[in-house]
Scaffold this motif. Structure first.
Motif, PDB file in Angstrom:
ATOM      1  N   SER A   1       0.883  -1.329   0.009  1.00 43.48           N
ATOM      2  CA  SER A   1      -0.472  -0.253   0.035  1.00 43.48           C
ATOM      3  C   SER A   1       0.934   1.515   0.192  1.00 43.48           C
ATOM      4  O   SER A   1       0.554   2.049  -0.613  1.00 43.48           O
ATOM      5  N   ALA A   2       2.240   1.525   0.708  1.00 44.95           N
ATOM      6  CA  ALA A   2       2.975   2.162   0.191  1.00 44.95           C
ATOM      7  C   ALA A   2       3.620   2.498  -0.293  1.00 44.95           C
ATOM      8  O   ALA A   2       4.187   3.652  -1.299  1.00 44.95           O
ATOM      9  N   ARG A   3       4.253   1.072  -0.828  1.00 46.63           N
ATOM     10  CA  ARG A   3       4.873   1.065  -1.823  1.00 46.63           C
ATOM     11  C   ARG A   3       4.726   1.095  -3.325  1.00 46.63           C
ATOM     12  O   ARG A   3       5.373   1.619  -4.385  1.00 46.63           O
ATOM     13  N   VAL A   4       3.978   0.479  -3.855  1.00 44.58           N
ATOM     14  CA  VAL A   4       3.199   0.178  -4.832  1.00 44.58           C
ATOM     15  C   VAL A   4       2.165   0.960  -5.603  1.00 44.58           C
ATOM     16  O   VAL A   4       1.881   1.211  -6.418  1.00 44.58           O
ATOM     17  N   MET A   5       1.267   0.868  -4.713  1.00 45.01           N
ATOM     18  CA  MET A   5      -0.088   0.644  -5.308  1.00 45.01           C
ATOM     19  C   MET A   5      -0.690   2.475  -5.176  1.00 45.01           C
ATOM     20  O   MET A   5      -1.190   3.021  -6.330  1.00 45.01           O
ATOM     21  N   PRO A   6       0.180   3.912  -4.614  1.00 40.26           N
ATOM     22  CA  PRO A   6      -0.840   4.651  -4.833  1.00 40.26           C
ATOM     23  C   PRO A   6       0.712   5.100  -6.357  1.00 40.26           C
ATOM     24  O   PRO A   6      -0.837   5.611  -7.192  1.00 40.26           O
ATOM     25  N   LEU A   7       1.372   4.779  -7.246  1.00 41.37           N
ATOM     26  CA  LEU A   7       2.380   4.955  -8.661  1.00 41.37           C
ATOM     27  C   LEU A   7       0.545   3.815  -9.283  1.00 41.37           C
ATOM     28  O   LEU A   7       0.388   4.234 -10.547  1.00 41.37           O
ATOM     29  N   ALA A   8       0.624   2.362  -8.420  1.00 38.01           N
ATOM     30  CA  ALA A   8      -0.135   1.741 -10.202  1.00 38.01           C
ATOM     31  C   ALA A   8      -2.118   2.882  -9.673  1.00 38.01           C
ATOM     32  O   ALA A   8      -1.915   2.364 -10.948  1.00 38.01           O
ATOM     33  N   ILE A   9      -2.093   3.519  -9.237  1.00 32.23           N
ATOM     34  CA  ILE A   9      -3.246   3.426  -8.921  1.00 32.23           C
ATOM     35  C   ILE A   9      -3.709   4.612  -9.639  1.00 32.23           C
ATOM     36  O   ILE A   9      -4.327   5.320 -10.594  1.00 32.23           O
ATOM     37  N   SER A  10      -2.403   5.649  -9.755  1.00 33.43           N
ATOM     38  CA  SER A  10      -2.228   6.908 -10.674  1.00 33.43           C
ATOM     39  C   SER A  10      -2.333   6.815 -11.924  1.00 33.43           C
ATOM     40  O   SER A  10      -2.859   7.267 -13.311  1.00 33.43           O
ATOM     41  N   LEU A  11      -1.755   5.450 -12.481  1.00 37.43           N
ATOM     42  CA  LEU A  11      -1.634   4.893 -13.549  1.00 37.43           C
ATOM     43  C   LEU A  11      -2.673   4.792 -14.305  1.00 37.43           C
ATOM     44  O   LEU A  11      -2.761   4.535 -15.538  1.00 37.43           O
ATOM     45  N   PHE A  12      -3.427   4.066 -13.118  1.00 32.85           N
ATOM     46  CA  PHE A  12      -4.333   3.389 -13.870  1.00 32.85           C
ATOM     47  C   PHE A  12      -5.711   4.531 -14.126  1.00 32.85           C
ATOM     48  O   PHE A  12      -6.520   3.914 -15.480  1.00 32.85           O
ATOM     49  N   LEU A  13      -5.456   5.545 -13.335  1.00 28.22           N
ATOM     50  CA  LEU A  13      -7.025   6.211 -13.284  1.00 28.22           C
ATOM     51  C   LEU A  13      -6.200   7.249 -15.005  1.00 28.22           C
ATOM     52  O   LEU A  13      -7.453   7.358 -15.399  1.00 28.22           O
ATOM     53  N   LYS A  14      -5.201   7.346 -15.430  1.00 32.92           N
ATOM     54  CA  LYS A  14      -4.633   8.035 -16.445  1.00 32.92           C
ATOM     55  C   LYS A  14      -4.919   7.273 -17.835  1.00 32.92           C
ATOM     56  O   LYS A  14      -5.583   7.570 -18.688  1.00 32.92           O
ATOM     57  N   GLU A  15      -5.839   5.570 -17.850  1.00 30.99           N
ATOM     58  CA  GLU A  15      -5.906   5.071 -18.500  1.00 30.99           C
ATOM     59  C   GLU A  15      -7.420   5.008 -18.635  1.00 30.99           C
ATOM     60  O   GLU A  15      -7.971   4.573 -20.170  1.00 30.99           O
ATOM     61  N   GLY A  16      -8.675   5.980 -17.727  1.00 28.62           N
ATOM     62  CA  GLY A  16      -9.721   6.406 -17.925  1.00 28.62           C
ATOM     63  C   GLY A  16     -10.658   5.205 -18.110  1.00 28.62           C
ATOM     64  O   GLY A  16     -11.412   5.214 -19.446  1.00 28.62           O
ATOM     65  N   THR A  17     -10.482   3.891 -17.353  1.00 28.58           N
ATOM     66  CA  THR A  17     -11.337   3.122 -18.154  1.00 28.58           C
ATOM     67  C   THR A  17     -12.931   2.707 -16.867  1.00 28.58           C
ATOM     68  O   THR A  17     -14.059   2.191 -17.132  1.00 28.58           O
ATOM     69  N   GLY A  18     -12.808   3.661 -16.269  1.00 34.18           N
ATOM     70  CA  GLY A  18     -14.906   4.779 -15.950  1.00 34.18           C
ATOM     71  C   GLY A  18     -14.304   2.889 -14.895  1.00 34.18           C
ATOM     72  O   GLY A  18     -15.557   3.752 -14.060  1.00 34.18           O
ATOM     73  N   ALA A  19     -13.788   2.323 -14.121  1.00 28.22           N
ATOM     74  CA  ALA A  19     -13.872   1.244 -13.313  1.00 28.22           C
ATOM     75  C   ALA A  19     -13.684   2.294 -11.781  1.00 28.22           C
ATOM     76  O   ALA A  19     -12.303   2.556 -11.719  1.00 28.22           O
TER      77      ALA A  19
ATOM     78  N   THR B   1      -0.855  -2.301 -14.669  1.00 28.96           N
ATOM     79  CA  THR B   1      -0.065  -0.313 -13.880  1.00 28.96           C
ATOM     80  C   THR B   1       0.300  -1.006 -12.710  1.00 28.96           C
ATOM     81  O   THR B   1       1.649  -0.168 -12.546  1.00 28.96           O
ATOM     82  N   ILE B   2       0.388  -2.191 -11.983  1.00 22.60           N
ATOM     83  CA  ILE B   2       1.113  -2.580 -10.531  1.00 22.60           C
ATOM     84  C   ILE B   2       2.061  -3.267 -11.391  1.00 22.60           C
ATOM     85  O   ILE B   2       2.952  -3.101 -10.481  1.00 22.60           O
ATOM     86  N   ARG B   3       2.163  -3.550 -11.968  1.00 21.73           N
ATOM     87  CA  ARG B   3       3.560  -4.404 -12.624  1.00 21.73           C
ATOM     88  C   ARG B   3       4.491  -3.341 -13.263  1.00 21.73           C
ATOM     89  O   ARG B   3       5.731  -3.630 -12.776  1.00 21.73           O
ATOM     90  N   GLU B   4       4.382  -1.898 -13.318  1.00 17.90           N
ATOM     91  CA  GLU B   4       4.504  -1.337 -13.763  1.00 17.90           C
ATOM     92  C   GLU B   4       4.888   0.089 -12.683  1.00 17.90           C
ATOM     93  O   GLU B   4       6.500  -0.078 -12.255  1.00 17.90           O
ATOM     94  N   ALA B   5       4.901  -0.285 -11.958  1.00 16.58           N
ATOM     95  CA  ALA B   5       4.427   0.239 -10.660  1.00 16.58           C
ATOM     96  C   ALA B   5       5.984  -0.116 -10.015  1.00 16.58           C
ATOM     97  O   ALA B   5       6.364   0.272  -9.155  1.00 16.58           O
ATOM     98  N   ALA B   6       5.350  -1.725  -9.549  1.00 18.59           N
ATOM     99  CA  ALA B   6       6.577  -2.485  -9.159  1.00 18.59           C
ATOM    100  C   ALA B   6       8.050  -2.763  -9.545  1.00 18.59           C
ATOM    101  O   ALA B   6       9.291  -2.231  -9.071  1.00 18.59           O
ATOM    102  N   ARG B   7       8.013  -2.088 -10.797  1.00 13.30           N
ATOM    103  CA  ARG B   7       8.856  -2.280 -11.933  1.00 13.30           C
ATOM    104  C   ARG B   7       9.895  -0.693 -11.380  1.00 13.30           C
ATOM    105  O   ARG B   7      10.878  -0.441 -10.581  1.00 13.30           O
ATOM    106  N   GLN B   8       9.137  -0.045 -11.426  1.00 17.26           N
ATOM    107  CA  GLN B   8       9.687   1.321 -10.635  1.00 17.26           C
ATOM    108  C   GLN B   8      10.295   1.745  -9.236  1.00 17.26           C
ATOM    109  O   GLN B   8      10.791   2.574  -8.634  1.00 17.26           O
ATOM    110  N   GLY B   9       9.246   1.010  -8.727  1.00 17.08           N
ATOM    111  CA  GLY B   9       9.315   1.502  -6.648  1.00 17.08           C
ATOM    112  C   GLY B   9       9.749  -0.144  -6.020  1.00 17.08           C
ATOM    113  O   GLY B   9       9.498  -0.036  -5.039  1.00 17.08           O
ATOM    114  N   GLY B  10       9.630  -1.159  -6.992  1.00 12.56           N
ATOM    115  CA  GLY B  10       9.556  -2.466  -6.154  1.00 12.56           C
ATOM    116  C   GLY B  10      11.111  -2.785  -5.890  1.00 12.56           C
ATOM    117  O   GLY B  10      12.428  -2.123  -6.529  1.00 12.56           O
TER     118      GLY B  10
END
Length: 305
Positions: A107-125, A296-305
């Protein structure tokens, strides 16, 4: 037994009682009365011809048969939800959020960036993120209350019906505030640990056996003052105002370690290093939005994991 007598409400009530461990709490969640939940469970047991729940003090627990049925009931509910989602019109916003269970470190290390990337995709989910112990999150995943768990790889016996995708590895650290007495280079850390409160992972956590072995290896049985917690907010606050030692995954306190507010004690914790990744049910059929979220979670993990 007549399968035709089992309805969606039977499975829904059973799964919620299994999740809550209480008829009253399940009734609150389902917005019905406790007697209605009890009646529904009795109908289910009559249809199955066996008992699936039994009293446990003031609560309810599953019988051995109930544990077996739980896996199949969760699968049935998940399959139904996926079927409903699959026939919705293209582009329609999914009213049910994608439900993610994440360990505090994730939650502290990966999810903030992952969700930011996800929101940019505009899925509406919509997204729902809950945090907790690995074992609790996996049980929620098993019964269909979560769609995904991002955390440590569980023991093999707990991975039945699950698929794990490795993202990165992480280890546990012994962390203190800057200026802590144990940071004196001449100090024998394990010789003095009993002088200070210890914030420990809970006994149900994946990393606890590694921590316990570490103590035994260094001549300790258990800390004199032990506080079990999975709350990172409590850990941060308590550490700043005390001489406590916090045994915590590195990702949770990465920012504080980087700023110098917290310092890792010179303890060899290489043994605690373990895989962190995505755990999903093997029967999951990802929606387009869910697939994008995984990316997006995979990408966030690559950048911050």
């Amino acid at each position: 037994m007549s399968e035709s007598r089992i309805r969606f409400r039977h499975l829904q009530a059973f799964l919620e009682v299994a999740r809550q461990g209480s008829v009253a709490r399940a009734a609150d969640f389902l917005h019905v009365s406790p007697p209605a939940v009890t009646k529904t469970l009795r109908e289910l047991e009559e249809a199955l011809g066996v008992a699936v729940v039994e009293r446990d003090g003031r609560g309810i627990r599953l019988t051995r048969i109930g544990e077996i049925f739980l896996r199949h009931a969760g699968t049935a509910i998940t399959a139904l939800k996926q079927g409903v989602d699959s026939v919705r019109q293209d582009g329609a916003i999914n009213r049910h959020p994608i439900r993610i269970g994440a360990l505090p470190t994730v939650s502290a290390r990966v999810m903030p960036l992952a969700i930011s990337l996800f929101l940019k995709e505009g899925t509406g989910a919509a997204i729902k993120i809950v945090t907790g112990e690995n074992a609790v999150l996996l049980e929620q995943l098993r019964i269909g209350a979560l769609d995904l768990v991002v955390g440590r790889l569980a023991a093999p016996e707990n991975m039945t019906g699950f698929f794990f995708e490795h993202l990165y590895s992480e280890q546990v650290l012994f962390v203190v505030r800057a200026g802590h007495p144990l940071l004196d280079p001449d100090e024998d850390v394990f010789a003095r640990l009993d002088e200070f409160p210890m914030l420990m992972p809970t006994r149900e956590s994946v990393i606890r056996p590694f921590v316990d072995r570490l103590f035994i290896t260094n001549g300790m049985t258990a800390p004199a003052t032990e506080i079990e917690t999975v709350s990172d907010s409590f850990g941060r606050a308590f550490l700043r105002q005390s001489n406590a030692v916090w045994i915590i995954s590195a990702g949770v306190v990465a920012n504080e370690l980087g700023s110098g507010a917290f310092v890792a004690l010179p303890v060899n914790t290489e043994e605690t290093k373990g895989p962190v990744g995505l755990t999903m049910r093997t029967d999951t059929a990802p929606s387009p939005a869910f697939t994008i979220l995984l990316q997006t979670i995979r990408e966030a993990a690559r950048q911050g994991g």
